[in-house]
Structure formats: structure tokens, C-alpha cells
Design an enzyme around this catalytic site. Structure first.
Site, PDB file in Angstrom:
ATOM      1  CG  LEU A  64      -1.972  -1.057   1.341  1.00  0.00           C
ATOM      2  CD1 LEU A  64      -2.577  -1.046   2.744  1.00  0.00           C
ATOM      3  CD2 LEU A  64      -3.052  -0.816   0.296  1.00  0.00           C
TER       4      LEU A  64
ATOM      5  CB  ALA B 145       8.271   4.442   5.138  1.00  0.00           C
ATOM      6  CB  SER B 146      13.216   5.583   5.270  1.00  0.00           C
ATOM      7  OG  SER B 146      12.711   5.657   6.594  1.00  0.00           O
ATOM      8  CG  LEU B 147      13.432   2.891   8.872  1.00  0.00           C
ATOM      9  CD1 LEU B 147      13.356   2.993  10.379  1.00  0.00           C
ATOM     10  CD2 LEU B 147      14.884   2.758   8.408  1.00  0.00           C
ATOM     11  CB  ALA B 148       8.874  -0.942   7.234  1.00  0.00           C
ATOM     12  CD  GLN B 149       7.711  -3.381   0.745  1.00  0.00           C
ATOM     13  OE1 GLN B 149       8.591  -2.684   0.239  1.00  0.00           O
ATOM     14  NE2 GLN B 149       7.217  -4.463   0.128  1.00  0.00           N
ATOM     15  CB  VAL B 150       2.063  -0.656   5.028  1.00  0.00           C
ATOM     16  CG1 VAL B 150       0.749  -1.168   5.613  1.00  0.00           C
ATOM     17  CG2 VAL B 150       2.872   0.077   6.102  1.00  0.00           C
TER      18      VAL B 150
ATOM     19  CE  LYS C  13       6.737   0.559  10.143  1.00  0.00           C
ATOM     20  NZ  LYS C  13       6.672   1.622  11.191  1.00  0.00           N
TER      21      LYS C  13
ATOM     22  CG  ASP D 298       8.834  10.651  11.806  1.00  0.00           C
ATOM     23  OD1 ASP D 298       9.035  11.754  11.254  1.00  0.00           O
ATOM     24  OD2 ASP D 298       9.015   9.552  11.236  1.00  0.00           O
TER      25      ASP D 298
END
Length: 530
Positions: free
Chosen positions: A157, A160-165, A179, A316
Site C-alpha cells: 500500500l 517508507a525508509s525502513l519498511a513497507q505496508v 508493516k 515524527d
């Protein structure tokens, strides 16, 4: 010079790689990581050397402060920002997180860096392949996503810099958001932080006024916490618990997705799927019957309570990490608009303010709202800014020049991007670069994160209502004042002191009432024909 940089980078990479492979429990994975180390070090070295040479060459022989110097510096800032952006994208991971930090430090780093990073870092994040996602599941849960879940969408969906969802559905029919951390980030983060540290220290050696080593220290401290998704889950639950205990009057208006602990690990976080609008989606928010002004006020209230009363702060809060939906099971409306509920996402980066720092910071904001120059100086000194830089600290916090900060008019802190004050502030980071660097060196790191949080909230409010509204500063003033009074009640329990605190509270309410009347009068004047 370039051949020497390449030799050093390759030697360091080979040495570090040999040690890592020899000591790891997963030699194959570590060998894959270490294969990327020499080119990363080489890119870092070349980028640092190029930026340093560009500044030295472009500004050589120019009179500091002259039009030619200003023009050359602006162009060099732009070129260097683009080089740094390219480095972040090519290296990925922690580098992108660092770029996002820079994007949220408006007026703390030169505007050219902020704008360059802001336009790209939140939108062009890496995407892991589905095979890499399956690899993370195999290592952490011992099964594939298709086995763990009844349904699992292989297309993320968001990333991001560290993960994806990914969207998924549990075997009992619950729709969830999963995540998944980008593979090998835990391994590469240590190397990345070390190489960034080398780059920043090298630039500081060449340019003594360039002292952003605190930013590397902050990433070094926060990265392991952000990479531990179980820590993130605990933070989300603690955040909601704080609202229930310490801010019950708005607790129902704040929400965080439910965590599915049995389907979560340090690299996989399974949460309730949220059907809500992104906090800056003004058209979408209006379409579901919520007024953007109400959202702006709720965001201000939520973070004022976290900062000044809880001392446990989500650091953040950019637009992608906040969503809005109508208050569940609530039919009440205000002037035809539904009441909003703020949904907080991505709880990886939190900071705790100790009681002394929290009350000093609250006292400072109270003084800023009431234009109390003496109290501004006193509390700025308590927080480490020093007597010589207290005015600059106030300017960085409020985005207002000092003469406006101490102006007694009720709208003295409101910043309209059409005013000349905004143009003046755009030059702050360039004009006062060495002073700002010194200020950041002095301030506690937790206050530096508050600066970043302020910048994120300011950007959100600007998207919602075109700037930081009068109501937002009234909310900040009220909550910070309540926190200061609560601290006095806790420390002074005698009858006489209680009476004095009660009188102070009455006077404070009268002061807020008069301010609200003045603001209403100013709004009415705007509606009248000129």
C-alpha cells in the site's frame, strides 16, 4: 585525491567485511551486506570531497555577505543538496531516514537542503520485492505470508525508509495492515551510521562552523529503536494510556491502531487496518464531513498535551503518520461538521522529557505566547541556549523575528507566508549558520527533536489552514500554562501557596478571555469592508 579516497574506502570495506563475516551467525547474508560496503564508503567519500571542494572553490575570493557571495552560496547549497539527495537514494535505508530528518529541520539547515529533501524523501522510498518480503516472514515467523494470513496482497500500500505496508486478512476475517521491514536493514544500519559519522566529521574538520554531529548521534540512538517494531507497538499502547490517564478530556479523540501481538515480531508489525483520510487531505476530510480547522486544533491539542503534560512525545508527526476519521459512534456535530478523531501511526520514534526539562519548555512556550521577554530569556537559559542566543532560540521555535516575538499584539506569533517576515526567516539558516550550529550544539538532543516535531506540525497546520492559526497558539499557551500550574501544585502544598496558585489560575483565565475577545474583534474587522 579520488584514487586515495577509493583505496581507503575499499580497504576499510574489505577489513570490516572480513571481520563481520567471520563473526556472524549468518555468513551468507552478512557477505551479501558487506559486498555493498566498499561502494557505499566510496560514494560517501566522493560525495563529501565533492561538496567540500565545491564550497571552497565557489566561495573563494568572495566577500562574505556580498551579493556575489550570497548568489554563489545559494547555488552551491542547491548543488550540494542534490548530491546529498542522490547519495541518500543510492545507499537507501538509514540514509533516507537521515534525509527525512534534514527535510524537517526548516530554518535549522539551509533552505535549499530542506526543500530538496522535502520534495523527494517522503515520496521516493525504496520498495522491497515480494521475494524479500517472503524472506523476512520465513526468518521471523517460519512461514510464508500466504500461510500466516488468509489473504495477503503482494503489492504494498505504501513504502517508507525502513519498511513497507501490505493489506492482509487474518484467518478469522479481520482486515489488517502488515508493516514489513526492508530486509538486512538491521545489519546495514550499523555500517551506514558509521559511514555517515565519518562523512559529517570530515565536513566539520574542513568547515568548523558545520557542526551537525548531533544529527548523527540522534540517528545512532533512534535507529535501533525504530528498527524494533515490538518497541513501536509498546510505544503506541503507552501513548494511548497516557491520554487516558493524563488527558481524559480528549482521550476519545486520539487513537492508535490495535496491535496483533501474535502476528508481530521485531521486523513484522500487524495492526488494525484504518479506514481514514491522511491528515493533510483537505478535500477528503471535508468529504467525510469534518472541518479542517477542527483537525488543526485537535492536532495542536494532542501534541501540546504530549509535550507539556505527558513528557512522552511522538517525534515524527509528518502527514503520512497521521490520519483522520469521524469520531466513531458519535452523532454530535458542531455547526454541521462531525467531530474528528486523530489516528496516530508509526510510533517508532518517541522521546521522553524529564520533569525539569518538560516544565522549563512549557514555561518557555507560555512566555512566547504572552510575549514575556524576561521569561523567554530565563527559560531559554535553563534549556541550554545561553543568554547570548536566547533570541535566536525563540526565533527558531516560533519562526518569527525577535521584534515580533516580543510584540504584545495577540497575533504576534502568527506567520503568514505572504509577509516580509517569512522572507526574512528564509535567510536565517544562511545568515546565522554558525550561530545556529552553536545553538544546536548547546541544546539537549531531546529539545532538538522538539524542534523537528514543531516543524512537522507547522507543515501539517499549513496544509490544513494555510499557516499556524491563532487558535493553535491559544491552545499551546493554555496547555503549557496548565502544565506549569500543575507542577507548582505538586511542589507547593501549603494553604498559602495553594491560594497563590489559585489566584494565578484566575488571572490566567482572565488573560485568555481577554485574548479571545481581542481575537474575535480582529476576525470581525477582517469581515468588514475596508
Amino acid at each position: 585525491m579520488w584514487r586515495r579516497a577509493a583505496t581507503v574506502a575499499l580497504s576499510l570495506g574489505a577489513g570490516a567485511g572480513a571481520v563481520a563475516v567471520a563473526s556472524t551467525e549468518d555468513p551468507a547474508a552478512t557477505l551479501k551486506v558487506c559486498a555493498h560496503l566498499p561502494p557505499r564508503l566510496l560514494r560517501d567519500s566522493v560525495t563529501a570531497a565533492t561538496i567540500a571542494f565545491d564550497y571552497k572553490w565557489s566561495l573563494w575570493g568572495l566577500e562574505p555577505g556580498s551579493p556575489a557571495w550570497q548568489s554563489a552560496k545559494h547555488d552551491t547549497h542547491l548543488r550540494s543538496a542534490n548530491r546529498l539527495q542522490e547519495l541518500c537514494f543510492r545507499n537507501g535505508g538509514i540514509y533516507i531516514k537521515l534525509g527525512q530528518h534534514i527535510a524537517q529541520l526548516e530554518y535549522v539547515v539551509p533552505e535549499e537542503y530542506v526543500q530538496t529533501m522535502r520534495e523527494s524523501m517522503l515520496k521516493r522510498c525504496p520498495v522491497s520485492s515480494y521475494e524479500e518480503v517472503r524472506g523476512v516472514f520465513a526468518k521471523d515467523l517460519g512461514e510464508s505470508p500466504e500461510t500466516v494470513f488468509a489473504e495477503f496482497d503482494p503489492v504494498p500500500l505504501a513504502s517508507a525508509s525502513l519498511a513497507q505496508v501490505h493489506a492482509a486478512r487474518t484467518h478469522d476475517g479481520q482486515k489488517v495492515a502488515v508493516k514489513v521491514q526492508h530486509d538486512h536493514l538491521t545489519d546495514t544500519s550499523v555500517v551506514d551510521i558509521a559511514t555517515v559519522d565519518l562523512l559529517v566529521n570530515a565536513l566539520h574538520y574542513i568547515f568548523p562552523t558545520f557542526d551537525y554531529r548531533w544529527l548523527v548521534d540522534e540517528v545512532r540512538e533512534s535507529a535501533p529503536k525504530e528498527l524494533d517494531f515490538l518497541n513501536e507497538a509498546k510505544n503506541s499502547e503507552k501513548c494511548l494510556d497516557n491520554f487516558r490517564r493524563l488527558s481524559p478530556h480528549i482521550a476519545d479523540s486520539i487513537y492508535a491502531p490495535k496491535v496483533y501481538w501474535n502476528l508481530s515480531t521485531s521486523r513484522i508489525l500487524t495492526m488494525e487496518f484504518m479506514d481514514a483520510k491522511e491528515v493533510t487531505d483537505v478535500h477528503g476530510i471535508k468529504a467525510i464531513g469534518i472541518h479542517p480547522v477542527d483537525v488543526s486544533n485537535l492536532v495542536s491539542k494532542a501534541f501540546a498535551e504530549m509535550i507539556f503534560k505527558h513528557g512522552f512525545v511522538h517525534c515524527d508527526p509528518h502527514a503520512a503518520n497521521m490520519m483522520v476519521r469521524p469520531m466513531p459512534q458519535d452523532s454530535r456535530k458542531s455547526f454541521g461538521w462531525k467531530r474528528p478523531q486523530l489516528v496516530l501511526l508509526d510510533h517508532g520514534l518517541y522521546k521522553e522529557l524529564d520533569c525539569t526539562t518538560r516544565i522549563s519548555y512549557a514555561s518557555l512556550w507560555k512566555a512566547l505566547v504572552f510575549a514575556d521577554a524576561k521569561a523567554i530569556k530565563e527559560n531559554s537559559v535553563k534549556l541550554g541556549a545561553g543568554e547570548d542566543l536566547h533570541a535566536l532560540f525563540a526565533g527558531v521555535l516560533t519562526m518569527r523575528p525577535w521584534q515580533r516575538v516580543i510584540d504584545p499584539s495577540p497575533d504576534h506569533l502568527v506567520l503568514d507566508k505572504k509577509t516580509t517576515d517569512y522572507s526574512e526567516l528564509q535567510n536565517y539558516a544562511s545568515l546565522y549558520f554558525s550561530e545556529i550550529s552553536e545553538l544546536l550544539r548547546r541544546l539537549p538532543r531531546v529539545i532538538l527533536l522538539m524542534l523537528k516535531t514543531n516543524d512537522c506540525l507547522r507543515a501539517v497546520n499549513h496544509a490544513l489552514v494555510g499557516g499556524t492559526s491563532l487558535e493553535s497558539f491559544m491552545i499551546i499557551g493554555r496547555v503549557s500554562s496548565e502544565a506549569v500550574l500543575d507542577a507548582k501544585r505538586m511542589s507547593k502544598r501549603s494553604f498559602l501557596n495553594r491560594l497563590m496558585i489559585w489566584l494565578e489560575e484566575v488571572m490566567l483565565e482572565a488573560r485568555f478571555f481577554s485574548l479571545e475577545l481581542m481575537l474575535c474583534f480582529m476576525e470581525l474587522r477582517k469581515l468588514l469592508p475596508s
